[in-house]
Design a protein around this motif. Structure first.
Motif, mmCIF file in Angstrom:
data_model
loop_
_atom_site.group_PDB
_atom_site.id
_atom_site.type_symbol
_atom_site.label_atom_id
_atom_site.label_comp_id
_atom_site.label_asym_id
_atom_site.label_seq_id
_atom_site.Cartn_x
_atom_site.Cartn_y
_atom_site.Cartn_z
ATOM 1 N N LYS A 323 0.662 -1.104 -0.281
ATOM 2 C CA LYS A 323 0.087 -0.211 0.005
ATOM 3 C C LYS A 323 0.942 1.603 0.074
ATOM 4 O O LYS A 323 0.782 2.587 -0.958
ATOM 5 N N THR A 328 -1.887 4.444 -2.617
ATOM 6 C CA THR A 328 -2.618 4.399 -2.984
ATOM 7 C C THR A 328 -3.753 4.431 -2.092
ATOM 8 O O THR A 328 -3.554 3.774 -0.930
ATOM 9 N N TYR A 329 -5.117 4.566 -1.767
ATOM 10 C CA TYR A 329 -5.922 5.197 -1.274
ATOM 11 C C TYR A 329 -7.305 3.770 -1.086
ATOM 12 O O TYR A 329 -7.870 4.420 -0.617
ATOM 13 N N LEU A 330 -6.564 2.302 -2.223
ATOM 14 C CA LEU A 330 -7.124 1.497 -1.176
ATOM 15 C C LEU A 330 -7.127 1.379 -0.259
ATOM 16 O O LEU A 330 -5.810 0.802 0.145
ATOM 17 N N PRO A 331 -8.477 0.713 0.418
ATOM 18 C CA PRO A 331 -7.468 0.170 2.438
ATOM 19 C C PRO A 331 -6.798 -1.292 2.298
ATOM 20 O O PRO A 331 -7.040 -1.941 0.951
ATOM 21 N N GLU B 18 -14.736 4.369 -2.975
ATOM 22 C CA GLU B 18 -13.848 3.355 -2.274
ATOM 23 C C GLU B 18 -12.353 3.840 -2.334
ATOM 24 O O GLU B 18 -11.838 2.760 -1.119
ATOM 25 N N ARG B 19 -12.003 3.860 -3.212
ATOM 26 C CA ARG B 19 -10.290 4.487 -2.309
ATOM 27 C C ARG B 19 -10.446 5.513 -1.208
ATOM 28 O O ARG B 19 -10.308 6.132 -2.470
ATOM 29 N N ALA B 20 -10.338 5.456 -0.357
ATOM 30 C CA ALA B 20 -10.353 6.441 0.564
ATOM 31 C C ALA B 20 -9.394 6.459 1.897
ATOM 32 O O ALA B 20 -9.627 7.147 2.571
ATOM 33 N N ALA B 21 -8.886 5.627 2.091
ATOM 34 C CA ALA B 21 -7.803 5.196 2.686
ATOM 35 C C ALA B 21 -6.633 5.140 3.075
ATOM 36 O O ALA B 21 -5.636 5.372 1.637
ATOM 37 N N PRO B 22 -5.984 6.784 3.374
ATOM 38 C CA PRO B 22 -5.016 7.126 3.230
ATOM 39 C C PRO B 22 -4.195 6.410 2.930
ATOM 40 O O PRO B 22 -3.674 5.839 4.147
ATOM 41 N N PRO B 23 -2.893 6.621 2.452
ATOM 42 C CA PRO B 23 -1.579 5.552 2.635
ATOM 43 C C PRO B 23 -0.928 6.206 3.539
ATOM 44 O O PRO B 23 -1.202 7.505 3.715
#
Lengths: 454, 103
Positions: A323, A328-331, B18-23
């Motif tokens: 990650k 990436t902003y993917l969990p 969905e892509r909302a969790a910052p790296p």
């Protein structure tokens, strides 16, 4: 391997009495070390790791998305299996189960002559399992418990969603623990007890939750074979179709929850654990630990669970690194789900390395015992040539190569950037290189009887 | 494997944003996709995402951004290939040397 390998050693030992000079190559993988004497172990392991690293670099040269899609989308056939095939599958499953129960109870007590022991370990767990990832998953048609559960009434109790696939994770670890510490491959009567207990639990579960829910969500064997079947070339999609091996592991919907990721990691870990406990290192460590006052009964479950937690931790770390590298902003959970299925290819390769030789060695004994289960002749074992160890090592490497490719394809599907996709694989590739080296080390070790087991 | 949970890993049918969790190494300001709300670390990744996931709905400016991003990416991929080839050769000859000394 442990128990079962002991079985192989015993069977080949019988034969060795007659043909002493060739006996040295008998015990499956344990002979592999003798064959690579000229290459020091560290170089042998580094080469294996190097092959994986190099194949990652080679895969990264393939940056054409449409090419990857074409390779993964290639399908042929669409043959609808005749009804007779399904009935044949059920008949084989039920017949096999009946044979195991009868031969286990009234057959000879020696494991190497007993058709029940040979059918379960050689025919089913070695041979049949190979067909699930090399050919296709036929287990839903063959599974005798599913056939028996089908006509039973169901209470249709709602399966608690929060349990998810966790029961199958626990059951898989439990079965492997049982296999390592109990005489399940030595004593036919005990084996019958285990098979019966498994059947009773399965049928009870199918009645309570409904057969479909039970075999889809709880039954560990059904889940294992379903996952292995994803990498097989034959699959069922409105007819039996052909695809390239491994491409089924790339499907986004294959793994949908954390528990299912945990199951895949468990599959990977138990194949390793099974080999690890038969190494001299484990033997020495176990003796030392028990000498320090740890009860022997606690040793195996503790090692099994601690090792599993460690492997889960490494995987979580690799995913976190992935990650970070991909920015990436993917969990992380989504990445973990997406990159878990390729690990099945590694587990399958490792299974092949463990069991191909074992299966071939004991297949004649299985055949003779199956012909006359109640009074089988003296067991016959095949002695494999020295180069066979190379095929076993190739199994380990091929599994990893397939995993590298599938993970590469999955990354290309997930990430919009091509270099982002490549970078996302750095951490996972490093983990795979380490895992390959560990696997090869285990494969190269001579066989040592695991201590403190009955 | 039930249907309602199945969409989580699927990029194309993913729920909004969905892509909302910052790296762990986030940019100061993420690039947000106007079509689906997904977030990206930079504008180039966003442009590539739009080109792949929302091809039908792009404005002219977005199409132009996608083209540019692809051209830039092609150059980067070329450079990466040279590096990867170098590393491959290093591994290859490294092993040859080691084997030559050891055996």
């Amino acid at each position: 391997m442990t128990r079962r390998r002991r079985l192989a050693v015993a069977a080949v030992g019988l034969l060795a009495a007659a043909v002493a000079p060739v006996a040295a190559h008998g015990a499956g993988l344990s002979g592999a070390a003798d064959r690579s004497l000229s290459v020091p172990t560290w170089l042998f392991l580094t080469t294996g790791g190097g092959v994986i690293g190099a194949s990652f670099l080679l895969a990264s040269f393939v940056t054409d998305r449409s090419f990857i899609r074409r390779v993964h989308g290639w399908r042929r056939g669409g043959l609808r299996p005749a009804r007779a095939a399904r009935w044949l599958g059920r008949a084989v499953g039920l017949g096999g189960l009946a044979a195991v129960l009868v031969a286990g109870l009234v057959g000879p007590r020696e494991a190497t002559r007993n058709a029940a022991v040979l059918t379960v370990w050689v025919g089913w767990w070695s041979g049949y399992t190979m067909t699930t990832y090399l050919v296709g998953n036929s287990w839903p048609a063959v599974d005798p418990w599913r056939t028996l559960a089908a006509p039973l009434p169901s209470l249709d109790v709602d399966y608690p969603d929060r349990l998810d696939a966790w029961p199958s994770v626990a059951a898989l670890l439990g079965l492997v623990w049982l296999e390592v510490v109990s005489p399940v491959a030595d004593r036919p009567r005990f084996l019958v007890g285990v098979v019966t207990a498994y059947g009773v639990v399965t049928l009870a579960g199918a009645v309570v939750f409904g057969a479909d829910v039970w075999f889809r969500r709880v039954d560990p064997v059904a889940r294992l074979f379903r996952y292995f079947g994803r990498m097989a070339p034959l699959h069922y999609d409105d007819g039996v179709r052909l695809r390239l091996p491994g491409v089924g592991l790339d499907e986004p919907r294959l793994v949908t929850s954390r528990a299912e990721v945990a199951f895949i990691v468990a599959v990977l870990w138990v194949t390793t654990f099974d080999g690890l406990v038969a190494t001299p290192l484990w033997r020495d460590a176990a003796v030392a630990v028990v000498g320090a006052g740890v009860p022997p009964g606690l040793l195996y479950p503790a090692a099994l669970v601690a090792g599993y937690a460690a492997v889960c931790g490494v995987y979580a770390l690799a995913v976190r690194y992935s990650k970070r590298a991909a920015r990436t902003y993917l969990p992380a959970d989504v990445l973990a789900r997406r990159f878990a299925p390729p690990l099945l290819a590694i587990a399958a390769g490792y299974h092949l390395a463990h069991f191909l030789g074992y299966f071939l060695e004991l297949a004649p004994a299985l055949a003779t015992a199956a012909v006359a289960p109640l009074s089988p002749p003296e067991p016959v074992a095949l002695v494999l040539p020295g180069w066979f160890g190379g095929i076993e090592l190739a199994g380990v490497l091929l599994g990893h190569l397939l995993a590298i490719w599938v993970a590469h394809a999955a990354a290309y599907d997930v990430f919009p950037g091509k270099l982002q996709a490549v970078r996302s694989q750095y951490g996972i590739t490093v983990a795979m290189v380490c895992y390959t080296m560990a696997s090869l080390w285990i494969v190269s070790q001579p066989y040592a009887v695991p201590p403190y087991v009955t | 494997m039930s249907g309602e949970r199945a969409s989580a890993g699927d990029r194309t049918t993913a729920p909004t944003g969905e892509r909302a969790a910052p790296p762990p190494n986030p940019p100061e300001e993420p690039a947000v996709c106007g079509h689906c709300g997904d977030r990206f670390a930079d504008d180039r990744l966003l442009a590539l995402h739009r080109g792949r996931a929302h091809r039908e709905a792009l404005t002219d400016a977005e199409i132009e951004a996608y083209r540019e991003a692809r051209t830039e990416e092609r150059d980067d991929v070329r450079l990466f290939r040279v590096k990867a080839l170098g590393l491959l050769l290093l591994i290859y000859f490294g092993f040859i040397y080691v084997y030559a000394f050891v055996l």
